[in-house]
Design a protein around this motif. Structure first.
Motif, short mmCIF file in Angstrom:
data_model
loop_
_atom_site.label_atom_id
_atom_site.label_comp_id
_atom_site.label_asym_id
_atom_site.label_seq_id
_atom_site.Cartn_x
_atom_site.Cartn_y
_atom_site.Cartn_z
N GLY A 21 4.49 50.52 50.04
CA GLY A 21 4.41 51.68 49.16
C GLY A 21 4.98 51.42 47.78
O GLY A 21 4.76 52.20 46.85
N ASN A 24 1.84 48.02 43.33
CA ASN A 24 0.84 48.62 42.46
C ASN A 24 -0.49 48.83 43.17
O ASN A 24 -1.23 49.75 42.85
CB ASN A 24 0.56 47.69 41.27
CG ASN A 24 1.59 47.84 40.17
OD1 ASN A 24 2.03 48.94 39.90
ND2 ASN A 24 1.97 46.75 39.56
N PRO A 26 -3.21 48.50 46.75
CA PRO A 26 -3.20 48.77 48.20
C PRO A 26 -2.93 47.54 49.04
O PRO A 26 -3.49 46.47 48.79
CB PRO A 26 -4.63 49.31 48.45
CG PRO A 26 -5.44 48.85 47.28
CD PRO A 26 -4.51 48.77 46.12
N SER A 29 -4.81 48.56 53.26
CA SER A 29 -5.24 49.95 53.16
C SER A 29 -6.28 50.27 54.23
O SER A 29 -6.74 49.41 54.98
CB SER A 29 -5.85 50.20 51.78
OG SER A 29 -7.14 49.61 51.69
N LYS A 269 3.09 52.26 34.89
CA LYS A 269 2.54 52.14 36.24
C LYS A 269 1.29 53.00 36.40
O LYS A 269 1.01 53.89 35.59
CB LYS A 269 3.58 52.51 37.29
CG LYS A 269 4.15 53.91 37.15
CD LYS A 269 5.26 54.13 38.16
CE LYS A 269 5.84 55.54 38.03
NZ LYS A 269 6.94 55.76 39.02
N SER A 271 -1.16 55.78 38.07
CA SER A 271 -0.99 57.11 38.62
C SER A 271 -1.92 57.30 39.82
O SER A 271 -2.82 56.49 40.06
CB SER A 271 -1.32 58.16 37.56
OG SER A 271 -2.72 58.12 37.26
N ARG A 272 -1.72 58.36 40.54
CA ARG A 272 -2.62 58.69 41.64
C ARG A 272 -4.04 58.90 41.10
O ARG A 272 -5.02 58.51 41.75
CB ARG A 272 -2.13 59.96 42.35
CG ARG A 272 -3.01 60.39 43.52
CD ARG A 272 -2.40 61.59 44.24
NE ARG A 272 -3.27 62.10 45.28
CZ ARG A 272 -3.39 61.57 46.47
NH1 ARG A 272 -2.68 60.51 46.80
NH2 ARG A 272 -4.21 62.10 47.37
N GLY A 273 -4.12 59.48 39.91
CA GLY A 273 -5.43 59.68 39.29
C GLY A 273 -6.13 58.37 39.01
O GLY A 273 -7.36 58.27 39.16
N ASP A 274 -5.38 57.35 38.59
CA ASP A 274 -5.96 56.02 38.36
C ASP A 274 -6.57 55.48 39.64
O ASP A 274 -7.66 54.90 39.64
CB ASP A 274 -4.89 55.05 37.85
CG ASP A 274 -4.43 55.35 36.44
OD1 ASP A 274 -5.26 55.74 35.61
OD2 ASP A 274 -3.22 55.18 36.17
N VAL A 275 -5.85 55.64 40.74
CA VAL A 275 -6.33 55.13 42.03
C VAL A 275 -7.59 55.85 42.46
O VAL A 275 -8.58 55.22 42.89
CB VAL A 275 -5.23 55.28 43.10
CG1 VAL A 275 -5.75 54.83 44.46
CG2 VAL A 275 -4.00 54.45 42.71
N LEU A 276 -7.60 57.18 42.33
CA LEU A 276 -8.78 57.95 42.72
C LEU A 276 -9.98 57.61 41.85
O LEU A 276 -11.12 57.51 42.34
CB LEU A 276 -8.46 59.45 42.65
CG LEU A 276 -7.42 59.96 43.66
CD1 LEU A 276 -7.10 61.42 43.40
CD2 LEU A 276 -7.93 59.77 45.09
#
Length: 287
Positions: A21, A24, A26, A29, A269, A271-276
């Motif tokens: 966790g 940067n 997964p 995953s 770093k 963000s969650r938005g970047d990952v989505l």
């Protein structure tokens, strides 16, 4: 343990307590098949432990190298490991390598890099940094590809992606690496060319010359990411293809963030938005 073994392993586990966790990107995953995920976690746990060995301030360079050598011996079946969490990660990754037929070099090459970290804290060229990444990062991609039975043609773009990710991590952590480890991966001639010094990383913000060095490294990362963009199209396994596409997207996004933000003022770093967003783009691209 007898006295000789105790002198090699030391009296304590120096693991940092970080886990997947904290990364940067997964690790094992849900995009990785359930059947292979335990092998990925075994590999990650081993990599995390040997990284912690070289980064701890509780061991000197000689003790770090001795413990890394012992970990390598366990992986290769040349030594038994004590019943301790850190040493047992080498047992598990050795078992994974034997069960899957993945090359032992995907684990032992990491140790080459970390032995270097124990004694080397400055870099004098891009080529030196690239060679370090060959051992510290590229084996990770090759492990995943070999685990999935992928063609060796995938190794070149995978190496480019892994090197890009490693350089991005160095940029993210450049201030902390110097403060905590007296380690700097930025090529010294590049700093000198822009009239700045390693100690400028100790400031509270990035000075103009240092920004030019960061951007020059990001130019190299952009080139690597362009090479890496071909990787998903070469991967046969559907899940691994999606995983690679997501990581390529995240690498590009992190590079863009590091161009726009100041890694000295605070850690840049994803963000969650970047990952989505990376997941959505990968899905659209591969459909």
């Amino acid at each position: 343990m007898n006295t000789d073994e105790r002198s090699v392993w030391g009296s304590e586990d120096v693991s940092s307590g970080k886990d997947a966790g904290d990364e940067n990107f997964p690790v094992g995953s849900l995009l990785i098949s359930r059947r292979l995920r335990p092998h990925v976690h075994a590999y990650y746990d081993f990599a995390r432990v040997i990284d912690d060995i070289v980064d701890t301030d509780r061991l000197d360079a000689q003790a770090k190298i001795a413990r890394l050598n012992a970990m390598e011996d366990v992986v290769m079946g040349r030594r038994q490991a004590p019943q301790r969490r850190d040493a047992q990660t080498a047992v598990r990754v050795g078992r994974t390598l034997r069960q899957t037929g993945v090359s032992p070099a995907t684990a032992t090459d990491l140790i080459v890099a970390f032995r270097q970290d124990a004694v080397k804290n400055r870099y004098d060229s891009w080529e030196e940094l690239e060679e370090y990444c060959r051992y510290s990062a590229n084996p990770v991609g090759r492990f995943l590809l070999e685990l999935h039975g992928e063609d060796p043609r995938t190794f070149g773009p995978s190496d480019a992606l892994c090197t890009a990710l490693q350089v991005l991590n160095h940029l993210q952590d450049c201030a902390d690496d110097l403060r905590n480890l007296d380690r700097c991966y930025l090529p010294r001639p590049w700093l000198e060319r822009e009239g700045v010094q390693v100690d400028d990383l100790r400031r509270t913000h990035t000075v103009p010359g240092l920004r030019l060095v960061f951007d020059a490294l990001l130019d190299r990362v952009d080139m690597l990411n362009r090479q890496a963009a071909t990787l998903p199209g070469l991967i046969r396994d559907r899940r691994m293809r999606m995983e690679a596409a997501v990581i390529v997207g995240l690498s590009k996004r992190l590079a863009a963030r590091l161009r726009a933000e100041d890694p000295i003022a605070g850690r840049v770093k994803l963000s969650r938005g970047d990952v989505l967003l990376a997941l959505a783009r990968a899905t659209c691209t591969l459909l």
